[in-house]
Design a protein around this motif. Structure first.
Motif, PDB file in Angstrom:
ATOM      1  N   ILE A 144      -7.591  -0.662  -0.716  1.00 33.09           N
ATOM      2  CA  ILE A 144      -7.127   0.727  -0.554  1.00 33.09           C
ATOM      3  C   ILE A 144      -8.257   1.700  -0.208  1.00 33.09           C
ATOM      4  O   ILE A 144      -8.087   2.575   0.637  1.00 33.09           O
ATOM      5  CB  ILE A 144      -6.400   1.194  -1.842  1.00 33.09           C
ATOM      6  CG1 ILE A 144      -5.058   0.478  -1.976  1.00 33.09           C
ATOM      7  CG2 ILE A 144      -6.184   2.708  -1.839  1.00 33.09           C
ATOM      8  CD1 ILE A 144      -4.078   0.781  -0.869  1.00 33.09           C
TER       9      ILE A 144
ATOM     10  N   ASN B  17       0.830  -1.217   0.000  1.00 30.22           N
ATOM     11  CA  ASN B  17       0.000   0.000   0.000  1.00 30.22           C
ATOM     12  C   ASN B  17       0.860   1.260   0.000  1.00 30.22           C
ATOM     13  O   ASN B  17       0.612   2.204  -0.745  1.00 30.22           O
ATOM     14  CB  ASN B  17      -0.901   0.031   1.241  1.00 30.22           C
ATOM     15  CG  ASN B  17      -1.958  -1.055   1.231  1.00 30.22           C
ATOM     16  OD1 ASN B  17      -2.085  -1.799   0.256  1.00 30.22           O
ATOM     17  ND2 ASN B  17      -2.723  -1.157   2.314  1.00 30.22           N
TER      18      ASN B  17
ATOM     19  N   GLY C  81      -1.822  -2.753  -4.102  1.00 31.10           N
ATOM     20  CA  GLY C  81      -2.321  -2.538  -2.741  1.00 31.10           C
ATOM     21  C   GLY C  81      -3.438  -3.517  -2.406  1.00 31.10           C
ATOM     22  O   GLY C  81      -3.801  -4.380  -3.204  1.00 31.10           O
TER      23      GLY C  81
ATOM     24  N   TRP D   8      -3.131   7.443  -0.791  1.00 34.82           N
ATOM     25  CA  TRP D   8      -3.175   6.144  -1.463  1.00 34.82           C
ATOM     26  C   TRP D   8      -4.376   6.076  -2.402  1.00 34.82           C
ATOM     27  O   TRP D   8      -4.271   5.594  -3.528  1.00 34.82           O
ATOM     28  CB  TRP D   8      -3.279   4.991  -0.446  1.00 34.82           C
ATOM     29  CG  TRP D   8      -2.100   4.858   0.458  1.00 34.82           C
ATOM     30  CD1 TRP D   8      -0.894   5.500   0.368  1.00 34.82           C
ATOM     31  CD2 TRP D   8      -2.020   4.004   1.615  1.00 34.82           C
ATOM     32  NE1 TRP D   8      -0.073   5.112   1.403  1.00 34.82           N
ATOM     33  CE2 TRP D   8      -0.733   4.191   2.182  1.00 34.82           C
ATOM     34  CE3 TRP D   8      -2.902   3.115   2.233  1.00 34.82           C
ATOM     35  CZ2 TRP D   8      -0.320   3.511   3.322  1.00 34.82           C
ATOM     36  CZ3 TRP D   8      -2.491   2.434   3.367  1.00 34.82           C
ATOM     37  CH2 TRP D   8      -1.213   2.636   3.906  1.00 34.82           C
TER      38      TRP D   8
END
Ligand SMILES: *[C@@H]1O[C@H](CO)[C@@H](O)[C@H](O)[C@H]1NC(C)=O
Ligand SMILES: *[C@@H]1O[C@H](CO)[C@@H](O)[C@H](O)[C@H]1NC(C)=O
Length: 350
Positions: free
Chosen positions: A123, A85, A120, A131
């Motif tokens: 997210i 992430n 990721g 992010w």
């Protein structure tokens, strides 16, 4: 002569056992291979076990662990890797993305059948604005980096919780949450279609457990949930969740995308306040869920479709924090003995 006779008998036995093998292999399925444990076998032991003892044909890992990527070389087991992430913002830069591909994909590919890069994990559920805003640009940069590296058959996607949906009680009415729909999903779904990549979701009826819903959640006989728009009665939550995801992306014009079940499963053991975590319930959930995704019957809104699915998870992981259930999602113990049988052993063992 004796040697030749022995060889041909061995060959005949091999052919017979191969035929028997194919007749008893009902389906292929994927697993999440998590490694939050200090007692797991080596990656090469895992690769050999999966290949020779189970019908598991694909794994998903939560990083790009080089030992695992090396161990699965020439195994013909496909691998989905995950970008951390925290690495997402930096990888929006195409040069950084190219470096990432050079470090994490190129050394292992194609001997290791890396099939998909998950950018990721969940997210949109992290609440991290950076992010979230960099997610789709990062997916695009990684795809571009793969193309530049001459790698054409590695897809790029990202797994979502079902928190992306709203209004999903009736599957046909489910939509992508306002706020995510235009800003994130419109460009993401377009990217997935352009690059022939799947939408990845993590449907977990387990987290919606309540005693009154138990039969609906565990695929046991129940009255079902009626969808008044379609006149379909859903008798289990997993299928309802899949059709809710489908309805939401179809409403945006993307009903044609493949949907991958990146995670789903059921813990086999829990704390005293987690009585739903039993071997019997784990078997009921996983066996029936696997049947849905592999049967080829599809769902009411997606007839005849199969769904690449990664059961969560391969092993019980003794270092996972949280309740006892967290450490008991595995199909196998670290010594490879099955916690229970959902029909994935070759030769119908267990
Ligand atoms: C590799 O796996 C694919 C399915 O993913 C199968 O079609 C193919 O026959 C396998 N190849 C070998 C050499 O086992
Ligand atoms: C809904 O299904 C029921 C039972 O199958 C049927 O009797 C009814 O006519 C259907 N209604 C509509 C609007 O299709």
């Amino acid at each position: 002569m004796a040697t030749i006779a022995t060889t041909s008998i061995t060959t005949a036995l091999l052919i017979i056992s191969t035929l028997l093998h194919f007749s008893t292999t009902a389906y292929a399925i994927g697993v999440n291979y998590g490694t939050l444990a200090n007692n797991l076998p080596s990656p090469s032991q895992v690769a050999s076990f999966l290949k020779t003892q189970t019908t598991i044909d694909s794994i998903k890992i939560f990083d790009t662990n080089p030992d695992i990527l090396r161990a699965f070389a020439n195994s013909n087991i496909t691998v989905t890797v995950t970008v951390g992430n925290g690495d997402i913002p930096a990888l929006v830069d195409v040069n950084a993305a190219s470096q990432w591909v050079a470090n994490n994909i190129k050394p292992y590919y194609p001997q290791t059948r890396i099939k998909l890069i998950a950018v990721g994990n969940e997210i949109l559920f992290t609440g991290n604005k950076e992010w979230i805003s960099r997610l789709v640009p990062c997916m695009k940069s990684l795809h571009q980096a793969l193309v530049h590296a001459g790698i054409k058959d590695v897809q790029v996607s990202t797994p979502h919780t079902l928190g992306i949906l709203h209004n999903s009680v009736q599957p046909s009415a489910a939509r992508i949450r306002p706020g995510y729909d235009r800003v994130i999903f419109a460009p993401m779904l377009q990217f997935l279609r352009q690059t022939k990549s799947p939408l990845m979701v993590n449907p977990y009826p387990y987290f919606s457990y309540s005693p009154s819903m138990e039969n609906y959640i565990l695929f046991k006989p129940n009255r079902g949930v009626h969808d008044t728009n379609t006149n379909i009665t859903y008798t289990n939550m997993f299928v309802a969740m899949m059709d809710a995801v489908y309805s939401a992306i179809k409403a945006m014009g993307y009903g044609d995308l493949d949907i991958v079940v990146a995670e789903s499963g059921w813990p086999s053991l829990g704390d005293p306040n987690q009585p739903m975590c039993t071997v019997e319930n784990a078997v009921s959930y996983n066996k029936n869920m696997i049947k849905v995704v592999t049967s080829g019957n599809g769902t009411p809104l997606m007839p005849k479709r199969r769904f690449q699915t990664y059961v969560f998870s391969l092993f019980n992981e003794n270092l996972k924090p949280g309740s006892t259930a967290e450490r008991n999602w595995g199909l196998f113990r670290p010594d490879f003995t099955p916690v229970y049988d959902v029909g994935i052993m070759r030769n119908g063992q267990v």
